[in-house]
Write a protein that holds these residues in place. Structure first.
Motif, short mmCIF file in Angstrom:
data_model
loop_
_atom_site.label_atom_id
_atom_site.label_comp_id
_atom_site.label_asym_id
_atom_site.label_seq_id
_atom_site.Cartn_x
_atom_site.Cartn_y
_atom_site.Cartn_z
N UNK A 146 -1.04 19.35 3.25
CA UNK A 146 -0.40 18.02 3.26
C UNK A 146 0.53 17.84 2.08
N UNK A 147 1.77 17.52 2.36
CA UNK A 147 2.73 17.27 1.30
C UNK A 147 2.30 16.05 0.49
N UNK A 148 2.43 16.16 -0.81
CA UNK A 148 2.09 15.04 -1.67
C UNK A 148 0.64 14.98 -2.08
N UNK A 149 -0.18 15.88 -1.55
CA UNK A 149 -1.61 15.89 -1.92
C UNK A 149 -1.79 16.88 -3.06
N UNK A 150 -1.96 16.35 -4.27
CA UNK A 150 -2.02 17.19 -5.46
C UNK A 150 -3.27 18.08 -5.47
N UNK A 151 -4.37 17.59 -4.88
CA UNK A 151 -5.59 18.39 -4.87
C UNK A 151 -5.43 19.61 -3.96
N UNK A 202 1.65 -7.67 4.36
CA UNK A 202 1.28 -6.34 3.89
C UNK A 202 2.38 -5.36 4.29
N UNK A 203 2.70 -4.45 3.39
CA UNK A 203 3.67 -3.39 3.70
C UNK A 203 3.09 -2.04 3.31
N UNK A 204 3.33 -1.05 4.16
CA UNK A 204 2.97 0.34 3.84
C UNK A 204 4.26 1.05 3.43
N UNK A 205 4.34 1.44 2.15
CA UNK A 205 5.52 2.11 1.62
C UNK A 205 5.16 3.58 1.39
N UNK A 206 5.63 4.45 2.25
CA UNK A 206 5.26 5.86 2.20
C UNK A 206 5.87 6.50 0.95
N UNK A 207 4.99 7.04 0.09
CA UNK A 207 5.41 7.62 -1.19
C UNK A 207 4.73 8.97 -1.37
N UNK A 208 5.39 10.05 -0.96
CA UNK A 208 4.73 11.37 -0.96
C UNK A 208 4.29 11.84 -2.34
N UNK A 209 5.09 11.58 -3.37
CA UNK A 209 4.78 12.12 -4.69
C UNK A 209 3.89 11.15 -5.48
N UNK A 210 2.80 11.67 -6.02
CA UNK A 210 1.86 10.85 -6.78
C UNK A 210 2.54 10.22 -8.00
N UNK A 211 3.34 11.01 -8.69
CA UNK A 211 3.98 10.49 -9.91
C UNK A 211 4.90 9.31 -9.57
N UNK A 212 5.57 9.40 -8.43
CA UNK A 212 6.43 8.28 -8.02
C UNK A 212 5.59 7.05 -7.71
N UNK A 213 4.49 7.26 -6.99
CA UNK A 213 3.60 6.14 -6.66
C UNK A 213 3.06 5.48 -7.92
N UNK A 214 2.71 6.31 -8.90
CA UNK A 214 2.19 5.79 -10.17
C UNK A 214 3.24 4.96 -10.89
N UNK A 219 0.88 -1.18 0.00
CA UNK A 219 0.00 0.00 0.00
C UNK A 219 0.91 1.22 0.00
N UNK A 220 0.63 2.18 -0.90
CA UNK A 220 1.49 3.36 -1.02
C UNK A 220 0.77 4.61 -0.53
N UNK A 221 0.81 4.89 0.79
CA UNK A 221 0.25 6.15 1.29
C UNK A 221 1.18 7.31 0.95
N UNK A 222 0.64 8.54 0.93
CA UNK A 222 1.50 9.69 0.62
C UNK A 222 2.06 10.33 1.88
#
Length: 538
Positions: free
Chosen positions: A381-386, A243-255, A59-62
């Protein structure tokens, strides 16, 4: 909150019917509960014959995942983890729009809605190995109430809890309340072993399908969960046990990570990437209407925004229509504080941009193009594009009015810590209800507090406080009066006090690996993936 708070898809009629049912007398609900999760939940426990699944669901939370491991006081992002570790008496089903069996298999309420009796599932053990029975459940809820943290307020209606026998839990209430819904809350409703709560995140005290494998606060792979082998629902080979939570602040990186198969779930994409997800091999997309709206909270206690004219000017400077258009379907313009579908929603309160009026209000406060420059601090919030889009549009507009917005993207923990100290003029965050009811917006975000948790506009108004206190009982006894009180409160908080602007209600847009089966958004548990319900295609 939190990223961050809440959603739901029920229509008004659905919510009315649901609550009316909760207050009906004598009817057994949830009866016939099986020893395993309901088929409607998509539980793999009802499936057979799958291939062994040795892969880890990522799971990639920002933003960072866990700020509080205590199931009594947890009230932030960690819902995405705790909802897989802990369980309540019931769980809200977004398809049936009712509370469904979880640790309780059935329940009844008295005719006046002030007595509730829950029959508990047999043979359930905590992660400690101790049995989950009525006495243990009573202790957990009483500890949560005594801690007075997080969302413990949801139990305010409770006068007394009685463990009638090992399998029967009885509640006596001070006033009528939908206790089956309250028991399904994603916060403060967890049943846990009170002697095993570990604030350091090394062990867990729940009954859920997962426990902690490792927790490394601040690291990219912050949290790993593993299967609780003695889970009462049992396990099938095709379920995800890691299950692993991999923190990924940038949406483009998560994508990019999703396309490479390094993560399985990205909870939010921008409209362009979401459209791309629908046509990308190896990726599937999903979307659902939410009860999660964006709040721009203005500091009513200190600094330039202490002047209500400045706050009203800021409300009028927001380009609500432009923002909704730019969101391209991932957000809809709000009308008041309460999203459509919940009791208390008001039509006709859609905000509009009015720059001439905003400039006049600023001039009245001593600021403007030919007057003193106004400088304001905003956090989001960092990483929140909206949120970044909102800030970009607002900064550009305010520049025309000789207002400089010093916008700072921050991790949620840092932003929240700063907010609790009154460290900004504008605070941007999401909110959603703790259980499918509008009360939490008003109690948590706008009731006076000497030490603010989520009242980050720092609003203090005794008249508003008194009206908020009346909401639960009015909701249970006189829904028309409750509707009217919600309408008045929204006029006071938004129009008179100008403590907040509400630009839009979010529409969740997810992206997942194509081989993940069984995913279903549940608006009562925003951004939670119930990993136990997922399987991997062979």
């Amino acid at each position: 909150m939190r990223w961050h708070k809440r959603l739901l898809v029920a229509g008004v009629a659905g919510v009315l019917a649901l609550t009316a049912s909760a207050c009906a007398g004598g009817q057994v609900r949830g009866a016939g509960g099986t020893p395993r999760p309901q088929a409607s939940s998509g539980s793999p426990a009802d499936q057979t014959g799958g291939q062994a699944n040795d892969s880890t669901f990522v799971y990639a939370p920002n933003s960072d995942v866990v700020t509080d491991w205590d199931p009594a006081t947890s009230y932030s992002n960690e819902i995405v983890a705790l909802a897989n570790i802990y369980e309540g008496l019931t769980r809200y089903d977004s398809q049936t729009k009712q509370a469904e069996p979880r640790l309780a298999t059935e329940w009844t309420s008295s005719d006046d809605g002030k007595e509730w009796t829950f029959k508990l599932r047999q043979g359930v053990k905590f992660h400690t190995g101790d049995p989950m029975d009525a006495e243990a459940a009573k202790k957990a809820i009483e500890r949560t109430i005594e801690k007075k943290g997080g969302a413990a307020y949801i139990w305010d209606p409770v006068d007394e809890i009685e463990a009638v026998d090992a399998g029967t839990l009885k509640f006596t209430l001070k006033y009528p309340a939908p206790l089956d819904l309250i028991s399904s809350s994603g916060y403060a409703a967890w049943i846990y072993d009170v002697d095993a709560v570990d604030a350091d995140g090394k062990t867990t005290a729940g009954t859920g399908p997962y426990t902690i494998d490792s927790w490394k606060k601040g690291e990219e792979n912050e949290l790993a969960l593993k299967a609780y082998e003695d889970y009462w629902g049992g396990w099938k080979p095709e379920q995800y046990k890691k299950v692993t939570f991999r923190v990924t602040p940038e949406i483009t990186t998560a994508w990019q990570l999703l396309q490479k198969g390094e993560v399985n779930f990205v909870r939010r994409l921008n409209p362009q990437l979401f459209a791309q997800a629908g046509t990308t091999p190896g990726v599937q997309s999903a979307q659902a209407q939410s009860f999660q709206n964006l709040l721009v909270l203005f500091n009513t206690a200190d600094g330039p925004t202490k002047d209500v004219k400045v706050r009203q000017a800021l409300q009028l400077a927001i380009d609500y229509d432009g923002l909704a258009a730019a969101l391209e379907g991932s957000g809809v313009k709000a009308s008041g504080l309460v999203p459509q579908g919940l009791l208390g929603h008001v039509d006709g309160m859609e905000p509009k941009q009015d720059l001439p009026r905003a400039q006049q209000l600023l001039a009245d406060a001593g600021y403007g193009p030919d007057l003193e420059e106004l400088e304001l601090d905003l956090t989001y919030a960092i990483g929140d594009e909206d949120q970044k889009l909102l800030v970009t549009l607002l900064s550009s507009t305010l520049k025309q009015l000789n207002v400089t917005l010093r916008a700072k993207p921050m991790s949620w923990s840092a932003q929240w810590d700063l907010g609790k100290k009154g460290g900004q003029d504008l605070f941007v965050m999401y909110w959603y209800p703790d259980y499918p009811d509008a009360y939490s917006w008003f109690l948590n975000v706008f009731k006076s507090a000497d030490k603010p948790q989520f009242n980050l506009s720092y609003l203090k108004n005794a008249e508003i406080d008194a009206a908020i206190d009346k909401l639960p009982e009015l909701t249970a006894t006189d829904r028309a009066a409750a509707e009217e009180e919600y309408r008045k409160l929204q006029q006071q908080i938004i129009q008179e006090e100008a403590a907040v602007a509400v630009p839009y209600v979010q529409r969740y847009q997810r992206a997942l690996s194509a081989d993940v089966q069984g995913y279903q958004d549940n608006p009562a548990y925003p951004s939670v993936v119930f990993f136990y319900e997922l399987t991997r295609a062979g």
